[in-house]
Design a protein around this motif. Structure first.
Motif, PDB file in Angstrom:
ATOM      1  N   UNK A 147      -0.996  -9.219  -9.718  1.00 36.27           N
ATOM      2  CA  UNK A 147      -1.111  -8.316  -8.607  1.00 36.27           C
ATOM      3  C   UNK A 147      -1.040  -6.943  -8.606  1.00 36.27           C
ATOM      4  N   UNK A 148       0.005  -6.770  -9.829  1.00 41.00           N
ATOM      5  CA  UNK A 148      -0.169  -5.221  -9.735  1.00 41.00           C
ATOM      6  C   UNK A 148      -0.922  -4.273 -10.644  1.00 41.00           C
ATOM      7  N   UNK A 149      -2.232  -5.559 -11.219  1.00 42.95           N
ATOM      8  CA  UNK A 149      -3.198  -4.559 -12.241  1.00 42.95           C
ATOM      9  C   UNK A 149      -4.715  -4.664 -11.609  1.00 42.95           C
ATOM     10  N   UNK A 150      -4.728  -5.911 -10.248  1.00 44.70           N
ATOM     11  CA  UNK A 150      -5.780  -5.200  -8.999  1.00 44.70           C
ATOM     12  C   UNK A 150      -5.502  -4.726  -8.236  1.00 44.70           C
ATOM     13  N   UNK A 151      -4.208  -4.375  -8.165  1.00 45.96           N
ATOM     14  CA  UNK A 151      -4.633  -3.767  -7.023  1.00 45.96           C
ATOM     15  C   UNK A 151      -4.551  -2.054  -7.967  1.00 45.96           C
ATOM     16  N   UNK A 152      -4.706  -1.769  -8.885  1.00 45.55           N
ATOM     17  CA  UNK A 152      -4.815  -0.768  -9.448  1.00 45.55           C
ATOM     18  C   UNK A 152      -6.664  -0.968  -8.989  1.00 45.55           C
ATOM     19  N   UNK A 153      -7.171  -1.918  -9.810  1.00 47.13           N
ATOM     20  CA  UNK A 153      -8.525  -1.740  -9.703  1.00 47.13           C
ATOM     21  C   UNK A 153      -9.378  -1.643  -8.514  1.00 47.13           C
ATOM     22  N   UNK A 154      -8.559  -2.543  -7.232  1.00 50.19           N
ATOM     23  CA  UNK A 154      -9.477  -2.547  -5.976  1.00 50.19           C
ATOM     24  C   UNK A 154      -8.147  -2.571  -4.990  1.00 50.19           C
ATOM     25  N   UNK A 155      -7.833  -0.705  -4.579  1.00 44.78           N
ATOM     26  CA  UNK A 155      -6.514  -0.826  -3.649  1.00 44.78           C
ATOM     27  C   UNK A 155      -7.043  -0.440  -2.640  1.00 44.78           C
ATOM     28  N   UNK A 156      -6.425  -0.645  -1.427  1.00 42.12           N
ATOM     29  CA  UNK A 156      -5.783  -0.715  -0.826  1.00 42.12           C
ATOM     30  C   UNK A 156      -6.256   0.068   0.013  1.00 42.12           C
ATOM     31  N   UNK A 157      -6.662   0.998   1.186  1.00 40.89           N
ATOM     32  CA  UNK A 157      -6.237   2.522   1.954  1.00 40.89           C
ATOM     33  C   UNK A 157      -5.432   2.273   2.174  1.00 40.89           C
ATOM     34  N   UNK A 158      -4.763   3.618   1.622  1.00 38.09           N
ATOM     35  CA  UNK A 158      -3.539   4.144   2.445  1.00 38.09           C
ATOM     36  C   UNK A 158      -3.291   3.968   3.763  1.00 38.09           C
ATOM     37  N   UNK A 159      -2.139   4.030   4.202  1.00 37.19           N
ATOM     38  CA  UNK A 159      -1.598   4.383   5.895  1.00 37.19           C
ATOM     39  C   UNK A 159      -2.065   5.330   5.637  1.00 37.19           C
ATOM     40  N   UNK A 160      -2.682   6.338   7.486  1.00 35.21           N
ATOM     41  CA  UNK A 160      -3.004   7.532   7.744  1.00 35.21           C
ATOM     42  C   UNK A 160      -1.416   8.081   7.794  1.00 35.21           C
ATOM     43  N   UNK A 161      -1.671   9.776   7.182  1.00 36.49           N
ATOM     44  CA  UNK A 161      -0.080  10.296   7.614  1.00 36.49           C
ATOM     45  C   UNK A 161       0.918  10.276   8.954  1.00 36.49           C
ATOM     46  N   UNK A 162      -0.672   9.970   9.852  1.00 38.72           N
ATOM     47  CA  UNK A 162       0.390   9.560  10.759  1.00 38.72           C
ATOM     48  C   UNK A 162       0.821   8.763  11.484  1.00 38.72           C
ATOM     49  N   UNK A 163       0.773   7.847  11.023  1.00 36.10           N
ATOM     50  CA  UNK A 163       1.123   5.966  10.858  1.00 36.10           C
ATOM     51  C   UNK A 163       2.827   6.513  10.209  1.00 36.10           C
ATOM     52  N   UNK A 164       2.102   7.188   8.935  1.00 34.65           N
ATOM     53  CA  UNK A 164       3.365   7.005   7.626  1.00 34.65           C
ATOM     54  C   UNK A 164       4.793   7.665   8.611  1.00 34.65           C
ATOM     55  N   UNK A 217       1.202  -1.093   0.235  1.00 34.53           N
ATOM     56  CA  UNK A 217       0.392   0.173   0.252  1.00 34.53           C
ATOM     57  C   UNK A 217       0.779   1.897  -0.531  1.00 34.53           C
ATOM     58  N   UNK A 218       2.106   1.211   0.421  1.00 28.77           N
ATOM     59  CA  UNK A 218       2.718   2.486   0.634  1.00 28.77           C
ATOM     60  C   UNK A 218       4.415   2.193  -0.253  1.00 28.77           C
ATOM     61  N   UNK A 219       4.534   1.360  -0.911  1.00 25.37           N
ATOM     62  CA  UNK A 219       5.696   0.968  -1.588  1.00 25.37           C
ATOM     63  C   UNK A 219       6.772   2.282  -1.305  1.00 25.37           C
ATOM     64  N   UNK A 220       7.114   3.557  -1.247  1.00 25.01           N
ATOM     65  CA  UNK A 220       7.823   4.441  -1.710  1.00 25.01           C
ATOM     66  C   UNK A 220       8.558   4.277   0.221  1.00 25.01           C
ATOM     67  N   UNK A 221       7.189   3.827   0.854  1.00 22.21           N
ATOM     68  CA  UNK A 221       7.641   4.089   2.739  1.00 22.21           C
ATOM     69  C   UNK A 221       8.480   2.982   2.644  1.00 22.21           C
ATOM     70  N   UNK A 222       7.779   1.683   2.682  1.00 23.09           N
ATOM     71  CA  UNK A 222       8.360   0.112   2.185  1.00 23.09           C
ATOM     72  C   UNK A 222       9.724   0.285   1.473  1.00 23.09           C
ATOM     73  N   UNK A 223      10.267   1.200   0.930  1.00 21.86           N
ATOM     74  CA  UNK A 223      11.850   1.238  -0.218  1.00 21.86           C
ATOM     75  C   UNK A 223      12.502   1.971   1.540  1.00 21.86           C
ATOM     76  N   UNK A 224      11.890   2.938   2.211  1.00 22.61           N
ATOM     77  CA  UNK A 224      12.938   3.537   2.564  1.00 22.61           C
ATOM     78  C   UNK A 224      13.263   3.025   3.859  1.00 22.61           C
ATOM     79  N   UNK A 225      11.986   2.526   4.184  1.00 25.31           N
ATOM     80  CA  UNK A 225      12.517   1.053   5.542  1.00 25.31           C
ATOM     81  C   UNK A 225      13.273   0.074   4.996  1.00 25.31           C
ATOM     82  N   UNK A 226      13.571  -0.216   3.439  1.00 23.87           N
ATOM     83  CA  UNK A 226      14.247  -1.880   3.542  1.00 23.87           C
ATOM     84  C   UNK A 226      15.502  -0.964   3.162  1.00 23.87           C
ATOM     85  N   UNK A 227      15.870  -0.032   2.485  1.00 21.77           N
ATOM     86  CA  UNK A 227      17.256   1.114   2.796  1.00 21.77           C
ATOM     87  C   UNK A 227      18.282   0.893   4.475  1.00 21.77           C
ATOM     88  N   UNK A 228      17.177   1.983   4.912  1.00 24.23           N
ATOM     89  CA  UNK A 228      17.624   2.382   5.893  1.00 24.23           C
ATOM     90  C   UNK A 228      17.944   0.683   6.921  1.00 24.23           C
TER      91      UNK A 228
END
Length: 312
Positions: A268-285, A30-41
């Motif tokens: 899986x990418x197509x399904x994610x685009x057509x049926x997106x899960x809700x993003x995390x809240x700004x506070x949790x991000x 749901x948050x690929x940019x954040x996940x990339x940041x976590x992996x890099x850290x």
């Protein structure tokens, strides 16, 4: 306290536990940019553990290195590390870790050279299939059109302006908005410098295949960069348009078959685009971003604890 051993233990703990924890989390897709940041850290923290352990071991083994590492430090700080108590294992440990650092640099260099060679080969193949017109300069134009029935498109990076290569088959299958979404997807890769992430993760995974965190880092980076680029395109041209562009480009390749293998991530990418899960809240991000940023700080604190205690 043998700080290098503590650092290596911490690095081993991170390398073994982090992939499992992140694999069980439900938010990375749901948050690929954040996940990339976590992996890099996490990866940076593991590398820091090794680098700091190497420095302290070398300082314990050789007086010349000790003078450089602890040059500005008071004598009490040097005494706090009890470098004389490290014993005969300090020199072999420092050599092994230094060899690991050199091997990492070699693998990264090889990865970059292989990528450049492949890019040069693709440019040579492109010149054969689409020769330059009289008076045309190399790299002129951002779009190259190839005659081919197979729908395909990719961004060809180079020293000058990157070029989007697209086949006539893709032009026949994609409408204008889908073409724009495709271009936005490739530009998302380019602006975020995803190629450097792919090179780094590939070099670490190929150089140290037995380390779980590096192999998982490579696999997840390949997946997450595509999701991040999909999000860039969908924010500008809509999720439906981006999903349809993916379907039109990949349907003829059999990626939607049950036995598609690694290419099965496209459905899986197509399904994610057509049926997106809700993003995390700004506070949790924000909390996750801050927590990930603190992970590389832990090895630094472990390395500096004896010195800080002596100063205190």
């Amino acid at each position: 306290m043998l700080v290098p051993l503590a650092l290596l233990a911490l690095g081993g703990l991170l390398a073994s536990l982090a992939p499992r924890v992140l694999a069980r989390a439900d938010w990375p897709d749901r948050e690929p940019v954040l996940a990339l940041w976590v992996w890099q850290c996490v990866v940076v923290a593991v590398l820091l553990c090794c680098a700091l352990a190497m420095s302290l071991s070398a300082a314990a083994a050789w007086e010349a290195v000790r003078g450089n590492v602890f040059a500005p430090a008071p004598h009490a700080v040097v005494e706090a590390y009890a470098l004389g108590a490290y014993g005969s294992w300090a020199a072999p440990l420092a050599v092994v870790l230094a060899c690991g650092a050199v091997w990492t640099a070699v693998m990264l260099t090889r990865e970059i050279r292989a990528s450049r060679a492949a890019r040069r080969q693709r440019r040579a193949d492109l010149l054969v299939r689409s020769p330059r017109l009289p008076g045309e300069e190399p790299g002129d134009g951002r779009l190259v059109l190839l005659e081919s029935e197979r729908p395909d498109a990719w961004l060809l990076r180079g020293d000058r302006t990157p070029q989007l290569v697209i086949t006539t088959g893709a032009l026949r299958r994609l409408n204008d908005s889908q073409l724009d979404a495709l271009l936005a997807h490739e530009q998302g890769h380019l602006r975020a410098r995803h190629d450097w992430l792919l090179h780094s993760s590939g070099a670490l995974a190929n150089g140290f295949p037995q380390v779980p965190v590096f192999a998982a880092f490579r696999d997840r980076v390949h997946h997450l960069v595509e999701l991040a680029a999909d999000d860039v395109a969908s924010r500008r041209f809509g999720r439906l348009t981006t999903a349809l562009a993916l379907v039109e480009l990949n349907e003829s390749r059999g990626v939607f078959d049950p036995c598609a293998g690694r290419a099965a991530q496209v459905p899986g990418r197509v399904h994610r685009l057509l049926a997106p899960a809700p993003r995390l809240t700004a506070a949790r991000r924000l909390r996750l971003t801050a927590a990930a940023a603190l992970v590389p700080v832990v090895p630094v604190l472990v390395a500096f604890v004896p010195g800080l205690r002596a100063l205190g």
